[in-house]
Motif scaffolding. Sequence first.
Motif, PDB file in Angstrom:
ATOM      1  N   GLU A   1      91.875  55.263 -65.649  1.00 16.97           N
ATOM      2  CA  GLU A   1      91.625  53.847 -65.874  1.00 16.97           C
ATOM      3  C   GLU A   1      90.649  53.368 -64.810  1.00 16.97           C
ATOM      4  O   GLU A   1      90.884  53.538 -63.614  1.00 16.97           O
ATOM      5  N   PHE A   2      89.545  52.786 -65.243  1.00 18.20           N
ATOM      6  CA  PHE A   2      88.604  52.127 -64.354  1.00 18.20           C
ATOM      7  C   PHE A   2      88.944  50.644 -64.432  1.00 18.20           C
ATOM      8  O   PHE A   2      88.865  50.053 -65.513  1.00 18.20           O
ATOM      9  N   TYR A   3      89.343  50.052 -63.318  1.00 19.61           N
ATOM     10  CA  TYR A   3      89.840  48.681 -63.333  1.00 19.61           C
ATOM     11  C   TYR A   3      89.202  47.834 -62.234  1.00 19.61           C
ATOM     12  O   TYR A   3      88.544  48.342 -61.335  1.00 19.61           O
ATOM     13  N   ALA A   4      89.436  46.541 -62.344  1.00 18.56           N
ATOM     14  CA  ALA A   4      89.078  45.582 -61.300  1.00 18.56           C
ATOM     15  C   ALA A   4      90.342  44.781 -60.994  1.00 18.56           C
ATOM     16  O   ALA A   4      91.014  44.319 -61.919  1.00 18.56           O
ATOM     17  N   PRO A   5      90.690  44.622 -59.721  1.00 18.36           N
ATOM     18  CA  PRO A   5      91.934  43.926 -59.369  1.00 18.36           C
ATOM     19  C   PRO A   5      92.018  42.491 -59.876  1.00 18.36           C
ATOM     20  O   PRO A   5      93.113  42.000 -60.121  1.00 18.36           O
ATOM     21  N   TRP A   6      90.899  41.823 -60.076  1.00 19.70           N
ATOM     22  CA  TRP A   6      90.885  40.433 -60.539  1.00 19.70           C
ATOM     23  C   TRP A   6      91.022  40.316 -62.052  1.00 19.70           C
ATOM     24  O   TRP A   6      91.206  39.228 -62.577  1.00 19.70           O
ATOM     25  N   CYS A   7      90.929  41.422 -62.771  1.00 17.79           N
ATOM     26  CA  CYS A   7      90.924  41.421 -64.237  1.00 17.79           C
ATOM     27  C   CYS A   7      92.332  41.231 -64.801  1.00 17.79           C
ATOM     28  O   CYS A   7      93.231  42.041 -64.540  1.00 17.79           O
TER      29      CYS A   7
ATOM     30  N   LEU B   1      97.866  45.776 -68.024  1.00 18.24           N
ATOM     31  CA  LEU B   1      97.974  47.203 -68.321  1.00 18.24           C
ATOM     32  C   LEU B   1      98.766  47.958 -67.257  1.00 18.24           C
ATOM     33  O   LEU B   1      99.401  48.967 -67.564  1.00 18.24           O
ATOM     34  N   THR B   2      98.775  47.486 -66.038  1.00 14.82           N
ATOM     35  CA  THR B   2      99.353  48.218 -64.911  1.00 14.82           C
ATOM     36  C   THR B   2     100.768  48.742 -65.151  1.00 14.82           C
ATOM     37  O   THR B   2     101.007  49.936 -64.956  1.00 14.82           O
ATOM     38  N   PRO B   3     101.725  47.945 -65.600  1.00 15.36           N
ATOM     39  CA  PRO B   3     103.079  48.506 -65.792  1.00 15.36           C
ATOM     40  C   PRO B   3     103.129  49.576 -66.886  1.00 15.36           C
ATOM     41  O   PRO B   3     103.867  50.556 -66.771  1.00 15.36           O
ATOM     42  N   GLU B   4     102.333  49.422 -67.924  1.00 17.42           N
ATOM     43  CA  GLU B   4     102.295  50.419 -68.999  1.00 17.42           C
ATOM     44  C   GLU B   4     101.628  51.706 -68.523  1.00 17.42           C
ATOM     45  O   GLU B   4     102.052  52.810 -68.882  1.00 17.42           O
ATOM     46  N   TRP B   5     100.590  51.571 -67.706  1.00 12.19           N
ATOM     47  CA  TRP B   5      99.874  52.736 -67.156  1.00 12.19           C
ATOM     48  C   TRP B   5     100.819  53.524 -66.250  1.00 12.19           C
ATOM     49  O   TRP B   5     100.875  54.749 -66.311  1.00 12.19           O
ATOM     50  N   LYS B   6     101.574  52.810 -65.420  1.00 10.36           N
ATOM     51  CA  LYS B   6     102.539  53.460 -64.528  1.00 10.36           C
ATOM     52  C   LYS B   6     103.633  54.163 -65.329  1.00 10.36           C
ATOM     53  O   LYS B   6     104.031  55.285 -65.002  1.00 10.36           O
ATOM     54  N   LYS B   7     104.118  53.512 -66.372  1.00 12.51           N
ATOM     55  CA  LYS B   7     105.169  54.107 -67.202  1.00 12.51           C
ATOM     56  C   LYS B   7     104.653  55.363 -67.899  1.00 12.51           C
ATOM     57  O   LYS B   7     105.334  56.390 -67.926  1.00 12.51           O
ATOM     58  N   ALA B   8     103.451  55.300 -68.440  1.00 13.16           N
ATOM     59  CA  ALA B   8     102.863  56.478 -69.092  1.00 13.16           C
ATOM     60  C   ALA B   8     102.688  57.611 -68.082  1.00 13.16           C
ATOM     61  O   ALA B   8     102.940  58.774 -68.403  1.00 13.16           O
ATOM     62  N   ALA B   9     102.259  57.278 -66.875  1.00 11.68           N
ATOM     63  CA  ALA B   9     102.065  58.300 -65.844  1.00 11.68           C
ATOM     64  C   ALA B   9     103.371  59.015 -65.522  1.00 11.68           C
ATOM     65  O   ALA B   9     103.407  60.237 -65.376  1.00 11.68           O
ATOM     66  N   GLU B  10     104.449  58.258 -65.442  1.00 13.39           N
ATOM     67  CA  GLU B  10     105.751  58.859 -65.168  1.00 13.39           C
ATOM     68  C   GLU B  10     106.185  59.755 -66.328  1.00 13.39           C
ATOM     69  O   GLU B  10     106.682  60.860 -66.119  1.00 13.39           O
TER      70      GLU B  10
ATOM     71  N   ILE C   1      97.365  61.213 -64.594  1.00 13.31           N
ATOM     72  CA  ILE C   1      96.951  59.831 -64.812  1.00 13.31           C
ATOM     73  C   ILE C   1      96.365  59.323 -63.501  1.00 13.31           C
ATOM     74  O   ILE C   1      96.993  59.419 -62.446  1.00 13.31           O
ATOM     75  N   GLY C   2      95.151  58.800 -63.596  1.00 14.83           N
ATOM     76  CA  GLY C   2      94.477  58.309 -62.403  1.00 14.83           C
ATOM     77  C   GLY C   2      93.927  56.918 -62.624  1.00 14.83           C
ATOM     78  O   GLY C   2      93.909  56.404 -63.747  1.00 14.83           O
ATOM     79  N   ALA C   3      93.482  56.320 -61.539  1.00 16.05           N
ATOM     80  CA  ALA C   3      92.911  54.979 -61.596  1.00 16.05           C
ATOM     81  C   ALA C   3      91.815  54.858 -60.542  1.00 16.05           C
ATOM     82  O   ALA C   3      91.954  55.369 -59.430  1.00 16.05           O
ATOM     83  N   VAL C   4      90.741  54.192 -60.930  1.00 21.55           N
ATOM     84  CA  VAL C   4      89.623  53.928 -60.032  1.00 21.55           C
ATOM     85  C   VAL C   4      89.429  52.425 -59.949  1.00 21.55           C
ATOM     86  O   VAL C   4      89.248  51.766 -60.978  1.00 21.55           O
ATOM     87  N   ASN C   5      89.466  51.890 -58.756  1.00 24.94           N
ATOM     88  CA  ASN C   5      89.109  50.490 -58.545  1.00 24.94           C
ATOM     89  C   ASN C   5      87.589  50.438 -58.639  1.00 24.94           C
ATOM     90  O   ASN C   5      86.886  50.654 -57.659  1.00 24.94           O
TER      91      ASN C   5
ATOM     92  N   PRO D   1      89.774  46.685 -68.554  1.00 23.56           N
ATOM     93  CA  PRO D   1      89.818  48.056 -68.083  1.00 23.56           C
ATOM     94  C   PRO D   1      89.075  48.985 -69.046  1.00 23.56           C
ATOM     95  O   PRO D   1      89.013  48.725 -70.239  1.00 23.56           O
ATOM     96  N   THR D   2      88.505  50.034 -68.508  1.00 19.60           N
ATOM     97  CA  THR D   2      87.902  51.103 -69.307  1.00 19.60           C
ATOM     98  C   THR D   2      88.709  52.358 -69.028  1.00 19.60           C
ATOM     99  O   THR D   2      88.966  52.679 -67.868  1.00 19.60           O
ATOM    100  N   ILE D   3      89.104  53.040 -70.084  1.00 20.99           N
ATOM    101  CA  ILE D   3      89.880  54.272 -69.940  1.00 20.99           C
ATOM    102  C   ILE D   3      89.068  55.418 -70.512  1.00 20.99           C
ATOM    103  O   ILE D   3      88.532  55.328 -71.615  1.00 20.99           O
ATOM    104  N   LYS D   4      89.001  56.505 -69.744  1.00 22.82           N
ATOM    105  CA  LYS D   4      88.283  57.705 -70.160  1.00 22.82           C
ATOM    106  C   LYS D   4      89.235  58.894 -70.083  1.00 22.82           C
ATOM    107  O   LYS D   4      90.067  58.985 -69.177  1.00 22.82           O
TER     108      LYS D   4
END
Length: 146
Positions: A48-54, A60-69, A77-81, A98-101
Amino acid sequence: MKCFVSVLLLIGVSCSHGFYSNDEYVVELTPSNFESEVINSKELWMIEFYAPWCGHCQSLTPEWKKAAEELAGIANIGAVNADMHKSLGSKYGVQGFPTIKIFGFDKSNPEPYNGGRTSDAITDAAMKAVKQMVQDRKSGKKSVSV
């Protein structure tokens, strides 16, 4: 006034460190570790390519964390600020958040993920991509690194 300043300080600290800096399942990626963690890996990565202000990224954050677990040991599962690390965002064509690749078999050509923003949709896409990686290996395809 003291409470307002504390809230601003707390927001500033969380934005500077990113959403996932203390998460045990989501790997926080930067220009210094992206190649060693993702590009040189033989494993699948969803990034996930994200911006903290977005606001969409925050949702998406809680769902991304749940999927990662749920995907632990199966897919990474990774994330780039990308607001902080613009070079990585631009290298992979990030134009919105967010953009996901999906970095599968061919790390030089990550697939865009345009599916649902739930942990179920994310894990389903990861499992489909893992299956595709296995098929690519079985067929004798050669992987390409960036």
